[in-house]
Design a protein around this motif. Structure first.
Motif, PDB file in Angstrom:
ATOM      1  N   ARG A  17      13.886 103.130 -66.772  1.00 42.09           N
ATOM      2  CA  ARG A  17      12.708 103.436 -67.584  1.00 42.09           C
ATOM      3  C   ARG A  17      12.295 104.887 -67.338  1.00 42.09           C
ATOM      4  NH1 ARG A  17      12.756  98.037 -66.987  1.00 42.09           N
ATOM      5  NH2 ARG A  17      11.346  96.698 -68.209  1.00 42.09           N
ATOM      6  N   PHE A  18      11.555 105.447 -68.272  1.00 44.77           N
ATOM      7  CA  PHE A  18      10.972 106.774 -68.094  1.00 44.77           C
ATOM      8  C   PHE A  18       9.512 106.633 -67.703  1.00 44.77           C
ATOM      9  CE2 PHE A  18      14.412 107.982 -71.100  1.00 44.77           C
ATOM     10  CZ  PHE A  18      14.976 109.012 -70.367  1.00 44.77           C
ATOM     11  N   VAL A  19       9.051 107.531 -66.827  1.00 45.44           N
ATOM     12  CA  VAL A  19       7.629 107.606 -66.477  1.00 45.44           C
ATOM     13  C   VAL A  19       6.920 108.351 -67.610  1.00 45.44           C
ATOM     14  CG1 VAL A  19       5.971 108.440 -64.779  1.00 45.44           C
ATOM     15  CG2 VAL A  19       8.217 107.627 -64.021  1.00 45.44           C
ATOM     16  N   ARG A  20       5.881 107.730 -68.189  1.00 42.32           N
ATOM     17  CA  ARG A  20       5.228 108.325 -69.374  1.00 42.32           C
ATOM     18  C   ARG A  20       4.371 109.531 -69.022  1.00 42.32           C
ATOM     19  NH1 ARG A  20       5.148 105.011 -74.163  1.00 42.32           N
ATOM     20  NH2 ARG A  20       5.612 102.817 -73.774  1.00 42.32           N
ATOM     21  N   GLU A  21       3.645 109.460 -67.898  1.00 41.10           N
ATOM     22  CA  GLU A  21       2.752 110.544 -67.478  1.00 41.10           C
ATOM     23  C   GLU A  21       2.819 110.687 -65.957  1.00 41.10           C
ATOM     24  OE1 GLU A  21       1.232 112.419 -69.564  1.00 41.10           O
ATOM     25  OE2 GLU A  21       1.368 111.225 -71.418  1.00 41.10           O
ATOM     26  N   ASP A  22       2.415 111.852 -65.429  1.00 39.23           N
ATOM     27  CA  ASP A  22       2.325 112.005 -63.972  1.00 39.23           C
ATOM     28  C   ASP A  22       1.488 110.864 -63.417  1.00 39.23           C
ATOM     29  OD1 ASP A  22       3.638 114.329 -64.463  1.00 39.23           O
ATOM     30  OD2 ASP A  22       2.104 115.678 -63.676  1.00 39.23           O
ATOM     31  N   MET A  23       1.949 110.271 -62.333  1.00 41.38           N
ATOM     32  CA  MET A  23       1.234 109.106 -61.788  1.00 41.38           C
ATOM     33  C   MET A  23       1.613 108.895 -60.331  1.00 41.38           C
ATOM     34  SD  MET A  23       3.464 105.868 -63.199  1.00 41.38           S
ATOM     35  CE  MET A  23       2.568 104.740 -62.147  1.00 41.38           C
ATOM     36  N   GLU A  24       0.935 107.915 -59.718  1.00 42.04           N
ATOM     37  CA  GLU A  24       1.243 107.515 -58.348  1.00 42.04           C
ATOM     38  C   GLU A  24       1.638 106.048 -58.345  1.00 42.04           C
ATOM     39  OE1 GLU A  24      -1.549 107.216 -54.654  1.00 42.04           O
ATOM     40  OE2 GLU A  24      -1.164 109.347 -55.017  1.00 42.04           O
ATOM     41  N   LEU A  25       2.712 105.726 -57.624  1.00 43.89           N
ATOM     42  CA  LEU A  25       3.151 104.341 -57.482  1.00 43.89           C
ATOM     43  C   LEU A  25       3.419 104.078 -56.011  1.00 43.89           C
ATOM     44  CD1 LEU A  25       4.039 101.631 -58.783  1.00 43.89           C
ATOM     45  CD2 LEU A  25       6.341 102.602 -59.003  1.00 43.89           C
ATOM     46  N   GLY A  26       2.634 103.170 -55.420  1.00 43.36           N
ATOM     47  CA  GLY A  26       2.795 102.870 -53.998  1.00 43.36           C
ATOM     48  C   GLY A  26       2.623 104.093 -53.121  1.00 43.36           C
ATOM     49  N   GLY A  27       1.744 105.006 -53.544  1.00 43.94           N
ATOM     50  CA  GLY A  27       1.485 106.215 -52.755  1.00 43.94           C
ATOM     51  C   GLY A  27       2.499 107.324 -52.989  1.00 43.94           C
ATOM     52  N   VAL A  28       3.450 107.116 -53.896  1.00 38.22           N
ATOM     53  CA  VAL A  28       4.482 108.120 -54.188  1.00 38.22           C
ATOM     54  C   VAL A  28       4.167 108.777 -55.531  1.00 38.22           C
ATOM     55  CG1 VAL A  28       6.947 108.487 -54.572  1.00 38.22           C
ATOM     56  CG2 VAL A  28       6.193 106.777 -52.901  1.00 38.22           C
ATOM     57  N   ARG A  29       4.233 110.113 -55.579  1.00 35.10           N
ATOM     58  CA  ARG A  29       3.960 110.856 -56.806  1.00 35.10           C
ATOM     59  C   ARG A  29       5.186 110.845 -57.722  1.00 35.10           C
ATOM     60  NH1 ARG A  29      -0.720 111.298 -58.470  1.00 35.10           N
ATOM     61  NH2 ARG A  29      -0.048 113.018 -59.822  1.00 35.10           N
ATOM     62  N   LEU A  30       4.994 110.395 -58.950  1.00 33.96           N
ATOM     63  CA  LEU A  30       6.048 110.430 -59.959  1.00 33.96           C
ATOM     64  C   LEU A  30       5.622 111.365 -61.075  1.00 33.96           C
ATOM     65  CD1 LEU A  30       6.799 106.575 -60.281  1.00 33.96           C
ATOM     66  CD2 LEU A  30       7.893 108.229 -58.765  1.00 33.96           C
ATOM     67  N   LYS A  31       6.589 112.103 -61.624  1.00 38.18           N
ATOM     68  CA  LYS A  31       6.277 113.056 -62.691  1.00 38.18           C
ATOM     69  C   LYS A  31       6.672 112.500 -64.054  1.00 38.18           C
ATOM     70  CE  LYS A  31       6.833 117.395 -60.083  1.00 38.18           C
ATOM     71  NZ  LYS A  31       7.463 116.949 -58.842  1.00 38.18           N
ATOM     72  N   LYS A  32       5.984 112.946 -65.082  1.00 35.29           N
ATOM     73  CA  LYS A  32       6.306 112.578 -66.449  1.00 35.29           C
ATOM     74  C   LYS A  32       7.783 112.905 -66.719  1.00 35.29           C
ATOM     75  CE  LYS A  32       5.174 113.562 -71.278  1.00 35.29           C
ATOM     76  NZ  LYS A  32       4.296 114.312 -72.206  1.00 35.29           N
ATOM     77  N   GLY A  33       8.501 111.931 -67.291  1.00 32.90           N
ATOM     78  CA  GLY A  33       9.917 112.157 -67.599  1.00 32.90           C
ATOM     79  C   GLY A  33      10.869 111.708 -66.513  1.00 32.90           C
ATOM     80  N   ASP A  34      10.356 111.448 -65.282  1.00 35.86           N
ATOM     81  CA  ASP A  34      11.219 110.899 -64.229  1.00 35.86           C
ATOM     82  C   ASP A  34      11.774 109.551 -64.673  1.00 35.86           C
ATOM     83  OD1 ASP A  34      10.732 113.010 -62.572  1.00 35.86           O
ATOM     84  OD2 ASP A  34       9.461 111.931 -61.142  1.00 35.86           O
ATOM     85  N   ARG A  35      12.976 109.233 -64.179  1.00 35.37           N
ATOM     86  CA  ARG A  35      13.541 107.919 -64.461  1.00 35.37           C
ATOM     87  C   ARG A  35      13.343 107.017 -63.253  1.00 35.37           C
ATOM     88  NH1 ARG A  35      19.345 108.970 -67.027  1.00 35.37           N
ATOM     89  NH2 ARG A  35      19.412 110.440 -65.295  1.00 35.37           N
TER      90      ARG A  35
END
Length: 399
Positions: A288-306
Protein backbone atom coordinates in the motif's frame (compact mmCIF):
# COMPACT_ATOMS: atom_id res chain seq x y z
CA UNK A 1 16.84 -4.00 8.51
CA UNK A 2 17.63 -6.77 6.00
CA UNK A 3 15.83 -10.09 6.30
CA UNK A 4 15.88 -12.65 3.51
CA UNK A 5 12.16 -13.39 3.20
CA UNK A 6 12.92 -16.17 0.69
CA UNK A 7 15.50 -18.10 2.76
CA UNK A 8 14.92 -21.64 4.03
CA UNK A 9 15.86 -20.38 7.49
CA UNK A 10 13.03 -17.84 7.44
CA UNK A 11 10.40 -20.27 6.09
CA UNK A 12 11.44 -23.06 8.47
CA UNK A 13 11.07 -20.85 11.52
CA UNK A 14 9.26 -17.58 10.72
CA UNK A 15 8.77 -16.83 14.43
CA UNK A 16 12.52 -16.30 14.92
CA UNK A 17 12.87 -13.93 11.95
CA UNK A 18 9.75 -12.03 12.97
CA UNK A 19 11.08 -11.67 16.52
CA UNK A 20 14.28 -10.06 15.19
CA UNK A 21 12.25 -7.66 13.07
CA UNK A 22 9.89 -6.80 15.91
CA UNK A 23 12.85 -5.95 18.15
CA UNK A 24 13.51 -3.03 15.75
CA UNK A 25 10.00 -1.64 16.18
CA UNK A 26 6.35 -2.13 15.19
CA UNK A 27 7.12 -0.87 11.66
CA UNK A 28 10.50 -1.61 10.04
CA UNK A 29 12.03 -0.47 6.75
CA UNK A 30 13.47 -3.29 4.67
CA UNK A 31 13.75 -4.57 1.10
CA UNK A 32 11.30 -7.05 -0.35
CA UNK A 33 11.89 -9.08 -3.55
CA UNK A 34 10.38 -7.49 -6.70
CA UNK A 35 8.64 -4.77 -4.60
CA UNK A 36 11.91 -3.11 -3.46
CA UNK A 37 12.22 -0.73 -0.49
CA UNK A 38 9.17 -1.00 1.75
CA UNK A 39 8.01 -0.67 5.37
CA UNK A 40 6.66 -3.85 6.99
CA UNK A 41 4.54 -4.16 10.13
CA UNK A 42 5.72 -6.48 12.89
CA UNK A 43 2.85 -6.35 15.44
CA UNK A 44 -0.81 -7.34 15.46
CA UNK A 45 -2.01 -3.78 16.06
CA UNK A 46 0.12 -2.19 13.31
CA UNK A 47 -0.84 -4.92 10.83
CA UNK A 48 -4.56 -4.60 11.56
CA UNK A 49 -4.34 -0.80 11.26
CA UNK A 50 -2.75 -0.96 7.79
CA UNK A 51 -5.30 -3.52 6.59
CA UNK A 52 -8.30 -1.58 7.94
CA UNK A 53 -7.40 2.10 7.48
CA UNK A 54 -8.05 3.02 3.85
CA UNK A 55 -8.02 6.73 4.71
CA UNK A 56 -4.30 6.53 5.64
CA UNK A 57 -3.19 3.80 3.22
CA UNK A 58 -4.12 3.29 -0.43
CA UNK A 59 -3.61 0.31 -2.72
CA UNK A 60 -3.18 2.60 -5.75
CA UNK A 61 -1.03 5.43 -7.04
CA UNK A 62 -1.87 7.22 -10.29
CA UNK A 63 -4.40 4.48 -10.97
CA UNK A 64 -1.96 1.55 -10.69
CA UNK A 65 -1.64 -1.09 -7.92
CA UNK A 66 1.25 -0.41 -5.54
CA UNK A 67 2.96 -3.72 -6.28
CA UNK A 68 3.29 -3.19 -10.05
CA UNK A 69 6.61 -2.12 -11.54
CA UNK A 70 7.02 0.30 -14.45
CA UNK A 71 8.42 -2.39 -16.76
CA UNK A 72 5.42 -4.72 -16.55
CA UNK A 73 3.07 -4.84 -19.60
CA UNK A 74 -0.24 -2.97 -19.32
CA UNK A 75 -2.34 -6.16 -19.43
CA UNK A 76 -0.65 -7.29 -16.17
CA UNK A 77 -2.09 -4.16 -14.55
CA UNK A 78 -5.51 -5.02 -15.95
CA UNK A 79 -5.27 -8.57 -14.52
CA UNK A 80 -4.12 -7.11 -11.19
CA UNK A 81 -7.06 -4.70 -10.99
CA UNK A 82 -9.28 -6.73 -8.72
CA UNK A 83 -10.91 -6.46 -5.30
CA UNK A 84 -7.56 -6.95 -3.55
CA UNK A 85 -5.95 -3.97 -5.27
CA UNK A 86 -8.66 -1.29 -5.31
CA UNK A 87 -9.91 1.16 -2.69
CA UNK A 88 -13.44 2.42 -2.13
CA UNK A 89 -15.85 2.90 -3.84
CA UNK A 90 -14.65 0.39 -6.48
CA UNK A 91 -13.99 -2.30 -3.88
CA UNK A 92 -17.58 -2.35 -2.62
CA UNK A 93 -18.96 -2.28 -6.19
CA UNK A 94 -16.90 -5.35 -7.18
CA UNK A 95 -17.34 -7.12 -3.85
CA UNK A 96 -21.13 -6.87 -4.01
CA UNK A 97 -21.16 -8.50 -7.45
CA UNK A 98 -19.04 -11.48 -6.40
CA UNK A 99 -20.77 -11.73 -2.99
CA UNK A 100 -24.09 -12.10 -4.80
CA UNK A 101 -22.66 -14.79 -7.10
CA UNK A 102 -21.15 -16.64 -4.10
CA UNK A 103 -24.45 -16.52 -2.21
CA UNK A 104 -26.17 -18.17 -5.15
CA UNK A 105 -23.66 -21.02 -5.14
CA UNK A 106 -24.20 -21.83 -1.42
CA UNK A 107 -20.59 -22.66 -0.47
CA UNK A 108 -21.47 -24.23 2.91
CA UNK A 109 -23.67 -26.81 1.18
CA UNK A 110 -20.60 -28.04 -0.71
CA UNK A 111 -18.95 -29.70 2.31
CA UNK A 112 -20.11 -33.29 1.57
CA UNK A 113 -19.02 -32.94 -2.06
CA UNK A 114 -15.62 -31.49 -1.07
CA UNK A 115 -15.15 -34.39 1.35
CA UNK A 116 -15.96 -36.85 -1.46
CA UNK A 117 -13.32 -35.24 -3.71
CA UNK A 118 -10.79 -35.41 -0.84
CA UNK A 119 -11.66 -39.09 -0.20
CA UNK A 120 -11.05 -39.93 -3.86
CA UNK A 121 -7.72 -38.08 -3.91
CA UNK A 122 -6.61 -39.74 -0.65
CA UNK A 123 -7.46 -43.14 -2.10
CA UNK A 124 -5.25 -42.42 -5.13
CA UNK A 125 -2.34 -40.92 -3.15
CA UNK A 126 0.01 -43.87 -3.73
CA UNK A 127 -1.37 -44.92 -7.14
CA UNK A 128 1.99 -44.10 -8.75
CA UNK A 129 4.02 -45.68 -5.94
CA UNK A 130 5.43 -44.80 -2.55
CA UNK A 131 6.72 -42.43 -1.34
CA UNK A 132 4.32 -39.88 -2.88
CA UNK A 133 4.62 -36.09 -3.00
CA UNK A 134 1.65 -34.89 -0.96
CA UNK A 135 1.83 -31.39 -2.51
CA UNK A 136 1.61 -32.62 -6.10
CA UNK A 137 -0.78 -35.54 -5.54
CA UNK A 138 -3.14 -34.05 -2.95
CA UNK A 139 -2.69 -30.54 -1.55
CA UNK A 140 -2.53 -28.87 -4.98
CA UNK A 141 -5.25 -30.90 -6.69
CA UNK A 142 -7.98 -30.68 -4.02
CA UNK A 143 -8.46 -26.88 -3.95
CA UNK A 144 -7.95 -26.60 -7.72
CA UNK A 145 -10.60 -29.27 -8.31
CA UNK A 146 -13.04 -27.51 -5.99
CA UNK A 147 -12.54 -23.99 -7.39
CA UNK A 148 -12.74 -25.26 -10.99
CA UNK A 149 -16.06 -26.93 -10.20
CA UNK A 150 -17.28 -23.86 -8.34
CA UNK A 151 -16.37 -21.62 -11.28
CA UNK A 152 -17.86 -24.06 -13.78
CA UNK A 153 -14.60 -24.71 -15.67
CA UNK A 154 -14.24 -27.99 -17.59
CA UNK A 155 -12.55 -30.88 -15.82
CA UNK A 156 -10.42 -31.46 -18.92
CA UNK A 157 -8.82 -28.01 -18.57
CA UNK A 158 -7.45 -28.72 -15.10
CA UNK A 159 -3.89 -29.53 -16.28
CA UNK A 160 -3.68 -25.96 -17.65
CA UNK A 161 -4.41 -24.56 -14.20
CA UNK A 162 -1.93 -26.88 -12.51
CA UNK A 163 0.77 -25.73 -14.95
CA UNK A 164 -0.23 -22.09 -14.38
CA UNK A 165 -0.24 -22.54 -10.59
CA UNK A 166 3.27 -24.02 -10.75
CA UNK A 167 4.49 -21.02 -12.80
CA UNK A 168 3.10 -18.56 -10.26
CA UNK A 169 4.44 -20.62 -7.34
CA UNK A 170 7.97 -20.28 -8.75
CA UNK A 171 7.82 -16.48 -8.76
CA UNK A 172 11.23 -15.67 -7.27
CA UNK A 173 13.03 -13.23 -9.59
CA UNK A 174 13.20 -11.49 -12.96
CA UNK A 175 13.26 -14.62 -15.16
CA UNK A 176 10.35 -16.23 -13.32
CA UNK A 177 8.43 -12.92 -13.53
CA UNK A 178 8.79 -13.04 -17.34
CA UNK A 179 7.55 -16.65 -17.33
CA UNK A 180 4.64 -15.62 -15.12
CA UNK A 181 3.75 -12.74 -17.48
CA UNK A 182 3.54 -15.18 -20.39
CA UNK A 183 1.36 -17.48 -18.29
CA UNK A 184 -0.87 -14.52 -17.34
CA UNK A 185 -1.37 -13.66 -21.00
CA UNK A 186 -2.45 -17.24 -21.73
CA UNK A 187 -4.78 -17.24 -18.72
CA UNK A 188 -6.32 -13.93 -19.79
CA UNK A 189 -7.07 -15.27 -23.27
CA UNK A 190 -8.52 -18.46 -21.80
CA UNK A 191 -10.77 -16.67 -19.29
CA UNK A 192 -12.00 -14.18 -21.90
CA UNK A 193 -13.14 -17.17 -23.96
CA UNK A 194 -14.89 -18.83 -20.97
CA UNK A 195 -16.73 -15.58 -20.22
CA UNK A 196 -17.74 -15.21 -23.88
CA UNK A 197 -19.19 -18.75 -23.84
CA UNK A 198 -21.08 -18.02 -20.60
CA UNK A 199 -22.54 -14.82 -22.08
CA UNK A 200 -23.69 -16.67 -25.19
CA UNK A 201 -24.81 -19.99 -23.73
CA UNK A 202 -25.22 -19.50 -19.95
CA UNK A 203 -24.23 -22.50 -17.86
CA UNK A 204 -23.52 -23.60 -14.31
CA UNK A 205 -20.96 -22.27 -11.85
CA UNK A 206 -19.70 -18.94 -10.58
CA UNK A 207 -18.63 -17.68 -14.01
CA UNK A 208 -22.20 -18.08 -15.29
CA UNK A 209 -23.54 -16.45 -12.09
CA UNK A 210 -21.16 -13.50 -12.51
CA UNK A 211 -22.33 -13.08 -16.12
CA UNK A 212 -25.97 -13.16 -14.93
CA UNK A 213 -25.26 -10.51 -12.27
CA UNK A 214 -23.47 -8.48 -14.97
CA UNK A 215 -26.46 -8.77 -17.32
CA UNK A 216 -28.86 -7.81 -14.51
CA UNK A 217 -27.13 -4.44 -14.34
CA UNK A 218 -24.04 -5.09 -12.22
CA UNK A 219 -21.51 -2.33 -12.92
CA UNK A 220 -18.41 -4.20 -14.01
CA UNK A 221 -16.16 -3.83 -17.06
CA UNK A 222 -14.98 -6.67 -19.31
CA UNK A 223 -11.42 -6.37 -17.93
CA UNK A 224 -12.74 -6.39 -14.36
CA UNK A 225 -14.68 -9.58 -15.07
CA UNK A 226 -11.54 -11.33 -16.34
CA UNK A 227 -9.55 -10.06 -13.35
CA UNK A 228 -12.30 -11.18 -10.95
CA UNK A 229 -12.34 -14.76 -12.28
CA UNK A 230 -8.53 -14.82 -12.32
CA UNK A 231 -8.48 -13.73 -8.66
CA UNK A 232 -11.04 -16.37 -7.66
CA UNK A 233 -9.09 -19.08 -9.47
CA UNK A 234 -5.72 -18.10 -8.00
CA UNK A 235 -6.75 -17.05 -4.50
CA UNK A 236 -9.18 -19.96 -4.36
CA UNK A 237 -6.52 -22.59 -4.86
CA UNK A 238 -2.94 -21.45 -4.25
CA UNK A 239 -3.19 -20.42 -0.59
CA UNK A 240 -5.31 -23.42 0.43
CA UNK A 241 -2.71 -25.73 -1.16
CA UNK A 242 -0.13 -24.35 1.28
CA UNK A 243 -2.52 -24.49 4.24
CA UNK A 244 -3.10 -28.21 3.59
CA UNK A 245 0.54 -29.16 2.99
CA UNK A 246 1.75 -27.06 5.94
CA UNK A 247 -0.87 -28.61 8.25
CA UNK A 248 0.02 -32.16 7.23
CA UNK A 249 3.73 -31.41 7.68
CA UNK A 250 3.14 -30.18 11.24
CA UNK A 251 1.01 -33.21 12.12
CA UNK A 252 3.56 -35.65 10.72
CA UNK A 253 6.28 -33.90 12.74
CA UNK A 254 4.11 -34.13 15.88
CA UNK A 255 2.50 -37.61 15.99
CA UNK A 256 0.95 -36.86 19.40
CA UNK A 257 -1.05 -34.00 17.86
CA UNK A 258 -2.15 -36.22 14.99
CA UNK A 259 -3.26 -38.92 17.45
CA UNK A 260 -5.21 -36.29 19.41
CA UNK A 261 -6.97 -35.20 16.23
CA UNK A 262 -7.71 -38.76 15.09
CA UNK A 263 -9.31 -39.57 18.46
CA UNK A 264 -12.12 -37.09 17.76
CA UNK A 265 -12.56 -35.48 14.37
CA UNK A 266 -15.01 -32.94 15.78
CA UNK A 267 -11.82 -31.12 16.88
CA UNK A 268 -10.71 -30.52 13.30
CA UNK A 269 -12.33 -27.07 12.98
CA UNK A 270 -10.40 -25.82 16.00
CA UNK A 271 -7.20 -27.38 14.63
CA UNK A 272 -7.59 -25.70 11.23
CA UNK A 273 -7.90 -22.28 12.91
CA UNK A 274 -4.55 -22.90 14.61
CA UNK A 275 -2.96 -24.12 11.38
CA UNK A 276 -4.19 -20.94 9.69
CA UNK A 277 -2.39 -18.95 12.39
CA UNK A 278 0.74 -21.08 12.76
CA UNK A 279 1.37 -21.97 9.12
CA UNK A 280 0.29 -18.51 7.88
CA UNK A 281 0.34 -19.44 4.17
CA UNK A 282 -0.12 -15.77 3.18
CA UNK A 283 2.61 -13.92 5.03
CA UNK A 284 2.16 -10.40 3.65
CA UNK A 285 -0.61 -8.23 2.26
CA UNK A 286 -0.41 -6.43 -1.06
CA UNK A 287 1.75 -3.26 -0.84
CA UNK A 288 0.00 0.00 0.00
CA UNK A 289 1.02 3.64 -0.34
CA UNK A 290 1.00 6.05 2.61
CA UNK A 291 -1.43 8.85 1.65
CA UNK A 292 0.01 11.60 3.88
CA UNK A 293 2.91 12.07 6.33
CA UNK A 294 1.91 10.20 9.47
CA UNK A 295 3.02 8.24 12.51
CA UNK A 296 2.41 4.51 12.96
CA UNK A 297 3.45 2.86 16.22
CA UNK A 298 5.75 5.80 16.94
CA UNK A 299 7.46 5.52 13.52
CA UNK A 300 7.35 8.44 11.06
CA UNK A 301 6.10 7.52 7.59
CA UNK A 302 6.19 9.90 4.63
CA UNK A 303 3.58 10.45 1.94
CA UNK A 304 4.27 8.05 -0.94
CA UNK A 305 6.15 5.48 1.19
CA UNK A 306 5.17 1.88 0.52
CA UNK A 307 4.07 -0.39 3.34
CA UNK A 308 3.12 -4.07 3.60
CA UNK A 309 1.06 -5.55 6.42
CA UNK A 310 2.90 -8.63 7.67
CA UNK A 311 0.10 -11.07 8.45
CA UNK A 312 2.54 -13.70 9.74
CA UNK A 313 3.93 -11.20 12.26
CA UNK A 314 0.43 -10.35 13.53
CA UNK A 315 -0.27 -14.07 13.97
CA UNK A 316 3.00 -14.50 15.89
CA UNK A 317 2.50 -11.51 18.21
CA UNK A 318 2.32 -12.51 21.89
CA UNK A 319 0.09 -9.48 22.52
CA UNK A 320 -2.59 -11.21 20.42
CA UNK A 321 -1.87 -14.91 21.08
CA UNK A 322 -0.03 -16.24 24.14
CA UNK A 323 3.06 -18.34 23.38
CA UNK A 324 2.59 -17.77 19.64
CA UNK A 325 5.62 -19.91 18.76
CA UNK A 326 3.76 -22.97 20.14
CA UNK A 327 1.43 -25.00 17.90
CA UNK A 328 -1.65 -25.40 20.13
CA UNK A 329 -4.54 -27.13 18.35
CA UNK A 330 -6.85 -26.30 21.28
CA UNK A 331 -6.05 -22.56 21.21
CA UNK A 332 -8.99 -20.43 22.35
CA UNK A 333 -9.42 -17.64 21.53
CA UNK A 334 -7.40 -17.65 18.33
CA UNK A 335 -6.79 -14.10 17.12
CA UNK A 336 -5.21 -14.88 13.76
CA UNK A 337 -5.79 -12.60 10.78
CA UNK A 338 -4.80 -15.07 8.07
CA UNK A 339 -7.88 -14.02 6.08
CA UNK A 340 -7.07 -10.35 6.55
CA UNK A 341 -9.39 -7.86 8.23
CA UNK A 342 -11.42 -4.84 7.23
CA UNK A 343 -13.06 -4.46 3.81
CA UNK A 344 -10.60 -6.87 2.17
CA UNK A 345 -11.45 -9.76 4.51
CA UNK A 346 -11.10 -12.91 2.38
CA UNK A 347 -14.24 -13.76 0.43
CA UNK A 348 -13.34 -17.47 0.36
CA UNK A 349 -12.68 -17.96 4.08
CA UNK A 350 -15.52 -20.48 4.50
CA UNK A 351 -14.37 -22.45 1.47
CA UNK A 352 -10.73 -22.55 2.67
CA UNK A 353 -11.78 -23.71 6.14
CA UNK A 354 -14.00 -26.46 4.74
CA UNK A 355 -11.25 -27.64 2.38
CA UNK A 356 -8.70 -27.67 5.21
CA UNK A 357 -10.98 -29.75 7.44
CA UNK A 358 -11.99 -32.19 4.68
CA UNK A 359 -8.38 -32.57 3.49
CA UNK A 360 -7.06 -33.58 6.93
CA UNK A 361 -9.93 -35.88 7.84
CA UNK A 362 -9.98 -37.69 4.48
CA UNK A 363 -6.20 -38.10 4.39
CA UNK A 364 -5.70 -39.47 7.91
CA UNK A 365 -8.87 -41.58 7.84
CA UNK A 366 -7.55 -43.37 4.75
CA UNK A 367 -3.89 -43.42 5.83
CA UNK A 368 -3.85 -43.40 9.67
CA UNK A 369 -0.16 -44.36 9.77
CA UNK A 370 1.02 -41.81 7.23
CA UNK A 371 4.56 -40.57 7.88
CA UNK A 372 7.24 -38.37 6.35
CA UNK A 373 9.50 -40.20 3.90
CA UNK A 374 12.33 -37.74 4.68
CA UNK A 375 13.53 -36.10 7.88
CA UNK A 376 11.77 -32.79 8.69
CA UNK A 377 14.97 -30.82 8.02
CA UNK A 378 15.04 -32.14 4.43
CA UNK A 379 11.68 -30.53 3.63
CA UNK A 380 12.17 -27.32 1.64
CA UNK A 381 9.99 -24.31 0.90
CA UNK A 382 9.63 -22.56 -2.45
CA UNK A 383 11.56 -19.28 -2.63
CA UNK A 384 8.34 -17.41 -3.35
CA UNK A 385 8.36 -14.21 -1.27
CA UNK A 386 5.24 -13.60 0.80
CA UNK A 387 3.88 -17.15 0.54
CA UNK A 388 4.95 -19.96 2.84
CA UNK A 389 4.72 -22.90 0.46
CA UNK A 390 6.32 -26.32 0.85
CA UNK A 391 7.96 -27.40 -2.41
CA UNK A 392 7.59 -31.17 -1.99
CA UNK A 393 6.31 -33.27 0.90
CA UNK A 394 7.32 -36.94 0.38
CA UNK A 395 5.08 -39.21 2.47
CA UNK A 396 4.66 -42.95 2.93
CA UNK A 397 2.43 -45.34 4.88
CA UNK A 398 4.48 -46.84 7.68
CA UNK A 399 3.95 -50.39 8.97
Amino acid sequence: MRVDFTSQEFFRNPAAGIERLRACGPVVETRFPIVGKVWVTTTYDATARVLKDSTAFTLRKDGSPAGLRWWMPSFVGAMASNMLTVDEPDHTRLREIVDEAFRRRAVLDMQPHIRAIADDLAEELFADGSPADLVKRYARILPLSVICELLGLPHTDRPKFIAWANTVARLTGAVSVLRMIRGLWQMKRYLQERLRLAREHGGEGLIAELVRVEMEGGHISADEMVSMVFLLLGAGSETTTHLISGSVYELLKNPALRDWLEEDWSRVGLAVEEFLRFVSPVQFSKPRFVREDMELGGVRLKKGDRIMAMVAAANMDAQANEHPERLDLERRPNRHISFGTGIHFCLGHQLARIEGMCALQALFTRWPRLSLAVTPDQVRWRKRPGLRSIEKLPVMESG
